[in-house]
Design a protein around this motif. Sequence first.
Motif, mmCIF file in Angstrom:
data_model
loop_
_atom_site.group_PDB
_atom_site.id
_atom_site.type_symbol
_atom_site.label_atom_id
_atom_site.label_comp_id
_atom_site.label_asym_id
_atom_site.label_seq_id
_atom_site.Cartn_x
_atom_site.Cartn_y
_atom_site.Cartn_z
ATOM 1 N N GLY A 15 14.971 88.829 40.059
ATOM 2 C CA GLY A 15 14.945 90.289 40.057
ATOM 3 C C GLY A 15 15.748 90.891 41.189
ATOM 4 N N VAL A 16 15.694 90.263 42.352
ATOM 5 C CA VAL A 16 16.481 90.745 43.489
ATOM 6 C C VAL A 16 17.974 90.603 43.196
ATOM 7 C CG1 VAL A 16 17.067 90.296 45.902
ATOM 8 C CG2 VAL A 16 14.667 90.290 45.183
ATOM 9 N N VAL A 17 18.373 89.446 42.646
ATOM 10 C CA VAL A 17 19.791 89.234 42.325
ATOM 11 C C VAL A 17 20.249 90.241 41.270
ATOM 12 C CG1 VAL A 17 21.471 87.600 41.396
ATOM 13 C CG2 VAL A 17 19.678 86.794 42.935
ATOM 14 N N ALA A 18 19.416 90.468 40.247
ATOM 15 C CA ALA A 18 19.757 91.424 39.192
ATOM 16 C C ALA A 18 19.907 92.830 39.751
ATOM 17 C CB ALA A 18 18.702 91.397 38.094
ATOM 18 N N THR A 19 19.034 93.209 40.671
ATOM 19 C CA THR A 19 19.102 94.537 41.270
ATOM 20 C C THR A 19 20.381 94.705 42.083
ATOM 21 O OG1 THR A 19 16.681 94.641 41.348
ATOM 22 C CG2 THR A 19 17.897 96.177 42.752
ATOM 23 N N ILE A 20 20.753 93.670 42.825
ATOM 24 C CA ILE A 20 22.017 93.719 43.577
ATOM 25 C C ILE A 20 23.191 93.878 42.611
ATOM 26 C CG2 ILE A 20 23.579 92.389 45.049
ATOM 27 C CD1 ILE A 20 21.062 91.122 46.324
ATOM 28 N N ALA A 21 23.162 93.120 41.507
ATOM 29 C CA ALA A 21 24.241 93.229 40.513
ATOM 30 C C ALA A 21 24.280 94.623 39.901
ATOM 31 C CB ALA A 21 24.054 92.181 39.416
ATOM 32 N N GLY A 22 23.111 95.223 39.713
ATOM 33 C CA GLY A 22 23.036 96.555 39.129
ATOM 34 C C GLY A 22 23.650 97.640 39.990
ATOM 35 N N ALA A 23 23.812 97.351 41.259
ATOM 36 C CA ALA A 23 24.408 98.340 42.157
ATOM 37 C C ALA A 23 25.918 98.468 41.970
ATOM 38 C CB ALA A 23 24.103 97.965 43.614
ATOM 39 N N PHE A 24 26.514 97.577 41.151
ATOM 40 C CA PHE A 24 27.954 97.618 40.895
ATOM 41 C C PHE A 24 28.187 98.103 39.458
ATOM 42 C CE2 PHE A 24 27.174 94.338 44.080
ATOM 43 C CZ PHE A 24 28.004 94.759 45.111
ATOM 44 N N PRO A 25 28.417 99.396 39.243
ATOM 45 C CA PRO A 25 28.460 99.973 37.897
ATOM 46 C C PRO A 25 29.548 99.411 36.991
ATOM 47 C CG PRO A 25 28.264 101.692 39.577
ATOM 48 C CD PRO A 25 28.562 100.414 40.293
ATOM 49 N N ASN A 26 30.591 98.832 37.560
ATOM 50 C CA ASN A 26 31.665 98.307 36.725
ATOM 51 C C ASN A 26 31.210 97.153 35.851
ATOM 52 O OD1 ASN A 26 34.426 99.007 36.218
ATOM 53 N ND2 ASN A 26 34.688 99.194 38.423
ATOM 54 N N LEU A 27 30.135 96.483 36.260
ATOM 55 C CA LEU A 27 29.617 95.379 35.455
ATOM 56 C C LEU A 27 29.176 95.882 34.083
ATOM 57 C CD1 LEU A 27 28.838 92.387 35.272
ATOM 58 C CD2 LEU A 27 26.611 92.986 36.254
ATOM 59 N N SER A 28 28.441 96.988 34.053
ATOM 60 C CA SER A 28 27.987 97.529 32.774
ATOM 61 C C SER A 28 29.142 98.099 31.958
ATOM 62 C CB SER A 28 26.923 98.612 33.008
ATOM 63 O OG SER A 28 27.458 99.702 33.737
ATOM 64 N N PRO A 50 18.074 114.079 35.606
ATOM 65 C CA PRO A 50 17.332 115.281 36.018
ATOM 66 C C PRO A 50 17.460 115.613 37.492
ATOM 67 C CG PRO A 50 15.830 113.467 35.599
ATOM 68 C CD PRO A 50 17.168 113.031 35.112
ATOM 69 N N PHE A 51 17.822 114.611 38.292
ATOM 70 C CA PHE A 51 17.999 114.842 39.733
ATOM 71 C C PHE A 51 19.450 115.145 40.088
ATOM 72 C CE2 PHE A 51 14.319 111.977 39.301
ATOM 73 C CZ PHE A 51 13.347 112.731 39.939
ATOM 74 N N GLU A 52 20.292 115.247 39.067
ATOM 75 C CA GLU A 52 21.715 115.513 39.237
ATOM 76 C C GLU A 52 22.385 114.488 40.147
ATOM 77 O OE1 GLU A 52 22.221 119.549 40.453
ATOM 78 O OE2 GLU A 52 21.565 120.367 38.534
ATOM 79 N N ILE A 53 21.934 113.247 39.998
ATOM 80 C CA ILE A 53 22.555 112.140 40.714
ATOM 81 C C ILE A 53 23.584 111.514 39.776
ATOM 82 C CG2 ILE A 53 22.195 109.872 41.763
ATOM 83 C CD1 ILE A 53 19.410 110.806 42.571
ATOM 84 N N SER A 54 24.839 111.566 40.132
ATOM 85 C CA SER A 54 25.912 111.160 39.230
ATOM 86 C C SER A 54 26.012 109.646 39.109
ATOM 87 C CB SER A 54 27.251 111.724 39.718
ATOM 88 O OG SER A 54 27.551 111.225 41.008
ATOM 89 N N PHE A 55 26.520 109.229 37.970
ATOM 90 C CA PHE A 55 26.770 107.821 37.669
ATOM 91 C C PHE A 55 28.266 107.593 37.816
ATOM 92 C CE2 PHE A 55 27.793 104.771 34.083
ATOM 93 C CZ PHE A 55 27.325 103.634 34.721
ATOM 94 N N ASP A 56 28.704 107.281 39.027
ATOM 95 C CA ASP A 56 30.120 107.119 39.306
ATOM 96 C C ASP A 56 30.518 105.660 39.119
ATOM 97 O OD1 ASP A 56 30.234 109.799 40.083
ATOM 98 O OD2 ASP A 56 29.646 109.304 42.138
ATOM 99 N N VAL A 57 31.597 105.432 38.371
ATOM 100 C CA VAL A 57 32.119 104.081 38.186
ATOM 101 C C VAL A 57 33.376 103.948 39.032
ATOM 102 C CG1 VAL A 57 32.995 102.382 36.557
ATOM 103 C CG2 VAL A 57 31.195 103.972 35.847
#
Length: 474
Positions: free
Chosen positions: A358-371, A130-137
């Motif tokens: 949770g901090v480690v998971a959040t850092i990992a989440g910042a790298f979209p290629n993982l998903s 909704p904020f038009e923030i793209s999910f760039d991989v």
Amino acid sequence: MSEENSDAGGEFEREPVPESAQMGNGKFWGMYAGEHAAGTEFMIGPLFLAAGASLSDLLLGLLLGNLLAVLTWRFLVVPIAMAKRMTLYYQLERIAGGSLVKFYNLVNGLLFCFLAGAMVTVSASAVGVPFEISFDVPESFFGLSNPSFTLLVVIVGAVITAVAAGGYERVARFANIAAPWMIAVFACCGIVSLTQMGATNASALSEGKFWSDAIAFVQEKNGPGTFGFWQIVVFAWLCNGAMHFGMADLTIFRFAKSKSAGWAPAIGMFLGHYMAWIAAALLLAALIKLQPALVVGEDGKVTANPGLLAYQAIGWTGIICVVIAGWTTANPTIYRAGLAFQGMFPRSSRTAMTLVAGVVATIAGAFPNLSAQLLDFVGTYGTVLGTMGAVIVVDFYLIQKFGLRAEYAAVTGARINAAVLIAWVLPVAVALYFILAKGFFAAYAVIPCWFTCGVLYLLLSKMIQRSPAEETIT
């Protein structure tokens, strides 16, 4: 309850769960529904389509693979969990020794954090629509997305961590509330997608042209690929290999009052890893048919943005579902990771270690290629973590029948049980070589590694253990 566990919030990290703290079956049905009809489904479902799986192979392969997974939980994990009522980490410490388990806990916790990080990414992808923030991989595996999306990951990760830090009771309550609604939304996604593609009668469904056309489009952009029946069966069975073959869910089922709680994974497997995977794949097929430009990234390849897929099908309901779905997967995963880290530092509180996870998971989440690499990642982490479960099974059922001591480290005071170290590291090292260097399908390695580890542990224990009269009881 000991003072230590009272301080830690009554999670019984280093003692058996007492009868007063055991839970009814409903807690487990809700948790498994919430965890497995959740964020990963929005990523994994489209990946089957992108990999070239036929519709018939997908329908039948998932049916068999998920049945095998449920049976593994019920008959492999639950009997040991209810007999011992210990966390995986404390039980393994008593067998393998404190120093070895600290290393295992580090690996275990980090891999769980990476999985949770992928779910943080999924939730953030929906918040950004909704904020038009793209999910760039990005092309690089360790590349960041745009700054706005990275900020969303931090916010979402903080909320998920706060829920997980509350302990198992809060995790289970959150899943119980969210699960029924999420399952209904997944079903709606599939129905709406079929309607959008005009597959509304038996003839169109059996012909499957909507599916084959989508596969052709993806492979034109991403290159050819195949994902056959037995790959689907093995993946569905072993994508949670760390939880059942690896015995991670000893930590969950130690709270069970009845063995019938062991059937609870069925709701996650058949409504999540069956219906929800197929529904999520249909979301991608529908968007390819209606607006193909939306699924093609700047690199010219098809990218599955979970939030965008759900929004194009069912609007704001889809966005909310993706957000909550990511939470209900990440919550118990971060909880497990926190217990793993707490096992490394027994005097630390579980809450503090969950916050670290949770901090480690959040850092990992910042790298979209993982998903974007979940099909490979879950097979690899199942191989690494699932293999160690054979040690627990052999120690529980077989070790004393061969005249050897169960829970050898607890009996002797050993910091490292060499039999466990070699039995775990050797098959995993060989498997990782074939997976990473030779492109071997990761999920295929779980069962061979598991059996090899069990046999090696038994043989090496026979060589290493001294007679009971020579051992020092501590």
